[in-house]
Design a protein around this motif. Structure first.
Motif, short mmCIF file in Angstrom:
data_model
loop_
_atom_site.label_atom_id
_atom_site.label_comp_id
_atom_site.label_asym_id
_atom_site.label_seq_id
_atom_site.Cartn_x
_atom_site.Cartn_y
_atom_site.Cartn_z
N MET A 99 0.49 -1.21 -0.31
CA MET A 99 0.29 -0.02 0.16
C MET A 99 0.69 1.39 -0.12
SD MET A 99 -2.94 -0.95 2.85
CE MET A 99 -4.33 0.71 2.31
N ARG A 100 1.83 1.40 0.57
CA ARG A 100 2.71 2.39 0.80
C ARG A 100 3.80 2.36 -0.29
NH1 ARG A 100 4.86 0.19 5.75
NH2 ARG A 100 3.21 1.26 7.92
N GLY A 101 3.79 1.68 -1.25
CA GLY A 101 4.43 1.32 -2.44
C GLY A 101 3.87 2.09 -3.51
N LEU A 102 2.75 1.77 -3.14
CA LEU A 102 1.48 2.42 -4.46
C LEU A 102 0.83 4.04 -3.82
CD1 LEU A 102 -0.33 1.67 -6.87
CD2 LEU A 102 -1.84 0.38 -5.19
N GLN A 103 0.81 3.83 -2.59
CA GLN A 103 0.51 5.50 -2.87
C GLN A 103 1.33 6.04 -3.24
OE1 GLN A 103 1.65 6.41 1.02
NE2 GLN A 103 -0.15 8.08 1.48
N LYS A 104 3.02 5.92 -2.80
CA LYS A 104 4.05 6.71 -3.12
C LYS A 104 4.69 6.76 -4.82
CE LYS A 104 8.95 6.88 -3.15
NZ LYS A 104 10.25 6.13 -2.48
N ALA A 105 4.10 5.67 -5.68
CA ALA A 105 4.41 5.57 -7.21
C ALA A 105 2.80 7.06 -7.92
CB ALA A 105 3.27 4.09 -7.24
N THR A 106 1.72 6.56 -7.08
CA THR A 106 0.65 6.84 -7.74
C THR A 106 0.21 8.61 -6.78
OG1 THR A 106 -0.85 6.40 -6.39
CG2 THR A 106 -0.47 5.15 -8.19
N GLY A 107 0.91 8.02 -5.79
CA GLY A 107 0.00 9.67 -5.19
C GLY A 107 -1.27 10.15 -4.72
N GLU A 108 -2.08 8.68 -5.29
CA GLU A 108 -3.76 8.73 -4.79
C GLU A 108 -3.83 7.61 -3.49
OE1 GLU A 108 -5.54 11.05 -5.79
OE2 GLU A 108 -4.63 11.20 -7.63
N THR A 109 -5.07 7.98 -3.04
CA THR A 109 -5.69 7.54 -1.93
C THR A 109 -5.41 6.18 -2.36
OG1 THR A 109 -6.72 9.18 -0.77
CG2 THR A 109 -7.34 6.37 -0.18
N ASN A 124 -7.92 -0.86 5.44
CA ASN A 124 -7.09 0.29 6.04
C ASN A 124 -7.35 1.51 4.81
OD1 ASN A 124 -5.03 0.79 7.46
ND2 ASN A 124 -3.51 -0.40 6.56
N GLN A 125 -6.71 2.31 5.16
CA GLN A 125 -6.33 3.53 3.61
C GLN A 125 -5.03 4.07 4.48
OE1 GLN A 125 -9.72 6.32 2.44
NE2 GLN A 125 -8.75 7.44 4.51
N LEU A 126 -4.74 4.22 3.34
CA LEU A 126 -3.36 5.05 3.73
C LEU A 126 -4.41 6.46 2.39
CD1 LEU A 126 -0.01 3.26 2.86
CD2 LEU A 126 -0.91 3.88 4.76
N SER A 127 -3.85 8.08 2.84
CA SER A 127 -4.29 9.30 2.08
C SER A 127 -3.25 9.59 0.77
CB SER A 127 -4.81 10.05 3.03
OG SER A 127 -6.80 9.20 3.97
N SER A 128 -4.18 10.31 -0.03
CA SER A 128 -3.67 10.96 -0.88
C SER A 128 -2.87 11.89 -0.04
CB SER A 128 -4.62 11.71 -1.86
OG SER A 128 -4.00 12.33 -2.51
N ARG A 129 -1.62 12.92 -0.64
CA ARG A 129 -0.94 13.29 -0.42
C ARG A 129 -1.25 14.25 -1.15
NH1 ARG A 129 4.94 10.34 -0.63
NH2 ARG A 129 4.78 8.26 0.26
N HIS A 130 -2.02 14.78 -1.87
CA HIS A 130 -2.42 16.25 -2.90
C HIS A 130 -3.24 16.92 -1.70
CE1 HIS A 130 -1.58 14.78 -6.97
NE2 HIS A 130 -1.66 13.72 -6.28
N PRO A 131 -3.57 17.66 -1.59
CA PRO A 131 -4.30 18.87 -1.12
C PRO A 131 -6.05 18.61 -1.11
CG PRO A 131 -2.84 19.71 -2.02
CD PRO A 131 -2.68 18.80 -2.20
N PHE A 132 -6.12 18.07 -2.94
CA PHE A 132 -7.15 17.77 -2.75
C PHE A 132 -7.90 16.37 -2.76
CE2 PHE A 132 -11.05 17.07 -6.48
CZ PHE A 132 -12.32 17.00 -5.39
#
Length: 260
Positions: A99-109, A124-132
């Motif tokens: 999940m961490r790898g996919l979040q880093k690769a896409t930047g999305e939730t 479980n959820q890792l939130s996007s790093r984008h403001p929106f």
């Protein structure tokens, strides 16, 4: 709110257990919260009994109480109890590195989900790093037919299990792109099984796209799905295939960890 009365069996050898389960079931409906007085009134139990039971469930970590409103609600401990278990790891634990790898690769939730009846549940959820960003509460449910992770799991079920589940779905339109009949849904499942990933083209929420891939146990049975979700302005249809392959790769990594 309509009054809810749950009959208590006269033959119950452990009435407090029965009452405790009734309280948990009541709170689980529509992700509700309630005070001791409300639980007593709705369930028809003495307030002193409700007080003792809720205090015990609070101490055990199954309920939490808001100090300001005095309202009880379920905690995420039930998600951990209900998640699929591998040989050494639960699905949530096994999925975190991917999940961490996919979040880093896409930047999305990024989410890991499982199927409960005909609904998709977020474990479980890792939130996007984008403001929106798109995000949801842990434990949130949605119809499996209108989201990518739900479709990914259903598409990879054994034929008999898949058909039995599809027969129980009551379709409802949420957006212009929602699939609303069994024939179209079966066609969608065939495509998903062939390509290895599922898509949500703003079918559950307008303006939100999702891409998901199934996660199977060592016997090949789909126990969950990993997905990315975000605004259609960032998760573009022209990139669905590329993102689908990324998500499927993450699912394979989870399967390796889960099967250890």
């Amino acid at each position: 709110m309509p009054e809810i009365k749950i009959a208590e069996s006269k033959k119950s050898a452990v009435p407090n257990l029965q009452r405790g389960m009734s309280i948990l079931e009541f709170l689980s409906k529509n992700q509700m919260s309630a005070t001791i007085a409300e639980l007593s009134e709705r369930l028809g139990y003495p307030s002193a009994s409700v007080f003792r039971i809720t205090q015990e469930l609070d101490e055990m970590g199954y309920l939490s109480r808001d100090p300001a409103t005095k309202r009880f609600s379920l905690t995420n401990k039930f998600l951990m109890l209900g998640q699929p278990q591998g040989r050494e790891h639960g699905l949530v634990e096994a999925s975190l590195p991917a999940m961490r790898g996919l979040q880093k690769a896409t930047g999305e939730t990024t989410q890991i989900c499982c199927l409960v009846e005909v609904e998709n549940v977020i474990l479980n959820q890792l939130s996007s790093r984008h403001p929106f960003k798109y995000s949801a509460e842990l434990g949130a449910r949605c119809p499996a037919y209108s989201c990518a992770p739900g479709k990914a799991i259903i598409a990879n079920l054994p034929d008999e299990d898949r058909e039995e589940l599809v027969s129980r779905i009551r379709f409802k339109r949420f957006t212009p792109t929602t699939i609303t009949n069994r024939r179209s849904f079966r066609e969608e499942l065939t495509k998903i099984a062939a390509c290895g990933y599922a898509l949500d083209r703003a079918e559950g929420l307008e303006g939100i796209h999702c891409v998901a891939a199934p996660v199977s146990d060592r016997h090949g049975y789909p126990v969950g799905a990993i997905t990315i979700a975000g605004p259609a302005s960032r998760i573009l249809e022209s990139e669905f295939e590329q993102l689908g392959n990324l998500v499927a790769e993450a699912a394979s990594k989870i399967e390796f960890e889960y099967g250890q």
